[in-house]
Design a protein around this motif. Structure first.
Motif, PDB file in Angstrom:
ATOM      1  N   VAL A   1      10.118   0.580   4.909  1.00  0.00           N
ATOM      2  CA  VAL A   1       8.423   0.444   5.225  1.00  0.00           C
ATOM      3  C   VAL A   1       7.837  -0.294   3.972  1.00  0.00           C
ATOM      4  O   VAL A   1       7.021  -0.935   4.117  1.00  0.00           O
ATOM      5  N   GLU A   2       8.500   0.196   2.631  1.00  0.00           N
ATOM      6  CA  GLU A   2       7.802  -0.460   1.521  1.00  0.00           C
ATOM      7  C   GLU A   2       8.159  -1.924   1.388  1.00  0.00           C
ATOM      8  O   GLU A   2       7.326  -2.824   0.954  1.00  0.00           O
TER       9      GLU A   2
ATOM     10  N   ILE B   1       1.534  -8.622   1.002  1.00  0.00           N
ATOM     11  CA  ILE B   1       0.649  -8.669  -0.244  1.00  0.00           C
ATOM     12  C   ILE B   1       1.077  -9.707  -1.289  1.00  0.00           C
ATOM     13  O   ILE B   1       0.309 -10.327  -1.878  1.00  0.00           O
ATOM     14  N   THR B   2       2.431 -10.087  -1.293  1.00  0.00           N
ATOM     15  CA  THR B   2       2.855 -11.111  -2.247  1.00  0.00           C
ATOM     16  C   THR B   2       2.364 -12.454  -1.875  1.00  0.00           C
ATOM     17  O   THR B   2       1.725 -13.294  -2.786  1.00  0.00           O
TER      18      THR B   2
ATOM     19  N   ASN C   1       1.625  -8.231  -8.945  1.00  0.00           N
ATOM     20  CA  ASN C   1       2.792  -7.661  -8.570  1.00  0.00           C
ATOM     21  C   ASN C   1       2.748  -6.305  -8.644  1.00  0.00           C
ATOM     22  O   ASN C   1       3.283  -5.348  -7.861  1.00  0.00           O
ATOM     23  N   THR C   2       2.217  -5.861  -9.965  1.00  0.00           N
ATOM     24  CA  THR C   2       2.098  -4.487 -10.249  1.00  0.00           C
ATOM     25  C   THR C   2       1.341  -3.571  -9.279  1.00  0.00           C
ATOM     26  O   THR C   2       1.642  -2.580  -8.633  1.00  0.00           O
ATOM     27  N   LEU C   3       0.061  -4.397  -8.844  1.00  0.00           N
ATOM     28  CA  LEU C   3      -0.737  -3.507  -7.949  1.00  0.00           C
ATOM     29  C   LEU C   3      -0.238  -3.535  -6.620  1.00  0.00           C
ATOM     30  O   LEU C   3      -0.369  -2.656  -5.851  1.00  0.00           O
ATOM     31  N   GLY C   4       0.482  -4.836  -6.224  1.00  0.00           N
ATOM     32  CA  GLY C   4       0.992  -4.610  -4.756  1.00  0.00           C
ATOM     33  C   GLY C   4       2.075  -3.488  -4.875  1.00  0.00           C
ATOM     34  O   GLY C   4       2.224  -2.696  -3.906  1.00  0.00           O
TER      35      GLY C   4
ATOM     36  N   VAL D   1       1.783  -0.750  -1.878  1.00  0.00           N
ATOM     37  CA  VAL D   1       2.991  -0.600  -0.747  1.00  0.00           C
ATOM     38  C   VAL D   1       3.521   1.074  -0.706  1.00  0.00           C
ATOM     39  O   VAL D   1       4.019   1.362  -0.073  1.00  0.00           O
ATOM     40  N   ALA D   2       3.282   1.649  -1.949  1.00  0.00           N
ATOM     41  CA  ALA D   2       3.826   3.096  -2.068  1.00  0.00           C
ATOM     42  C   ALA D   2       2.659   4.010  -1.475  1.00  0.00           C
ATOM     43  O   ALA D   2       3.247   5.185  -1.463  1.00  0.00           O
TER      44      ALA D   2
END
Length: 332
Positions: free
Chosen positions: A187-188, A195-196, A219-222, A226-227
């Motif tokens: 899923v993640e 998002i990337t 990347n951190t926000l992504g 996804v979590a």
């Protein structure tokens, strides 16, 4: 003085350096458990919640049954490791005639130096990047590696793989947890590429310094975005503890970094002790070849971290080991 001469002087026959120690076994199990168990706990909570939603009288039966099913599937696959359907699952094939000649010659040299029976391991060519763990008795070398390495470099790659197996790879349980954790991991991983791509499109329009800063932040926000679906689903079941449950795989990945680095250095040490330090260092310096690195063979965790030491750090440890062996060497 060559590394082979040094290794022969210090480890005649190589048997001592190819012996699995208790610390190696413990380290392998700790790495596997840290990689798999936090995400397995997350998957189990989700299955427990699904059991509640379906009105199952004993909701814990759903996560328990899923784990047992994955374990039975793993046992079947590992017992049928060299059957055609299992080989397709593992993503490997038998070497062609020329590949087999090259591989067998190199492997027999390595096995003789290490003091292990060559027939105890089989040689295979990976034909698909499926990230499945293979049984410990199966050693894989890519066709690209066969084409690009010299005979001595190929022996160095095989010695490094032997070093990983000597330490204990817990391949069976990696295979089991890979399937057990697959739904939540998938899923993640399925959400992350979109998002990337969106972030990369923005980063390309920014100046270089700003682009790097934006990419790191995006990347951190992504990872947080996804979590969110998993956190939302587990919040219904365990409340605010869902955040901690999702953070645990990330903390475990950070804790894995020194352990996986140590395991990688140990595999490099065995190759160096067998006389392949120079060749292994040369492979790590080559930009046209992916280094023989310790990459977790299965996506066990929802974490996107891949803890592995940098090639420069590995080269430094190889040099230190060669210096240590040279100091021990006493000419006749």
């Amino acid at each position: 003085m060559t590394s082979e001469v040094i290794a022969t002087a210090n480890h005649p026959g190589g048997l001592a350096c190819a012996r699995r120690s208790a610390a190696d076994r413990v380290r392998a199990w700790i790495v596997m458990l840290l990689s798999a168990v936090p995400s397995a706990a997350l998957m189990s909570v989700l299955l427990f919640g699904l059991g509640l939603m379906l009105g199952i009288g004993f909701p814990a039966a759903l996560p328990t049954g899923w784990f047992l099913l994955c374990a039975l599937w793993g046992a079947l696959c590992f017992r049928s490791g060299q059957q055609r359907w299992a080989l397709r699952l593992f993503g490997v094939r038998q070497p062609m005639y020329e590949e087999r000649l090259t591989l067998v010659t190199a492997w027999e040299n390595v096995a003789r130096k290490a003091g292990v029976p060559a027939a105890a391991y089989s040689l295979w060519i990976p034909e698909a990047d499926r990230a499945f763990a293979v049984p410990d008795a199966m050693i894989t070398v890519s066709a690209d590696t066969l084409r690009r390495t010299s005979p001595r470099e190929l022996e160095a790659v095989l010695a490094h793989q032997l070093g990983q197996r000597v330490q204990g790879r817990t391949a069976f349980w990696r295979f089991v947890f890979r399937h057990h954790n697959l739904p939540v991991v998938w899923v993640e991983r399925a959400l992350m590429p979109s998002i990337t791509v969106f972030g990369d499109a923005i980063a390309r329009r920014l100046p270089a310094p700003g682009s790097r800063m934006f990419s790191g932040g995006w990347n951190t926000l992504g990872r947080v975005l996804v979590a969110c679906p998993v956190v939302a689903a587990t919040t219904v079941i365990v409340g605010p503890a869902a955040v901690l449950l999702r953070v645990l795989p990330e903390l475990a990945a950070l804790a894995l970094m020194p352990l996986t680095a140590r395991a990688e250095y140990r595999a490099d040490q065995l190759a160096t002790d067998l006389g392949y330090g120079t060749e292994l260092g040369a492979i790590l310096r080559r930009p046209d070849m992916p280094p023989p690195a310790f990459i977790p063979p299965t996506p066990l965790s929802v974490s996107a971290w891949t803890p592995k030491p940098a090639p420069d750090n590995r080269i430094r440890h190889i040099r230190d080991r060669l210096d240590e062996l040279a100091r021990r060497w006493q000419p006749a």
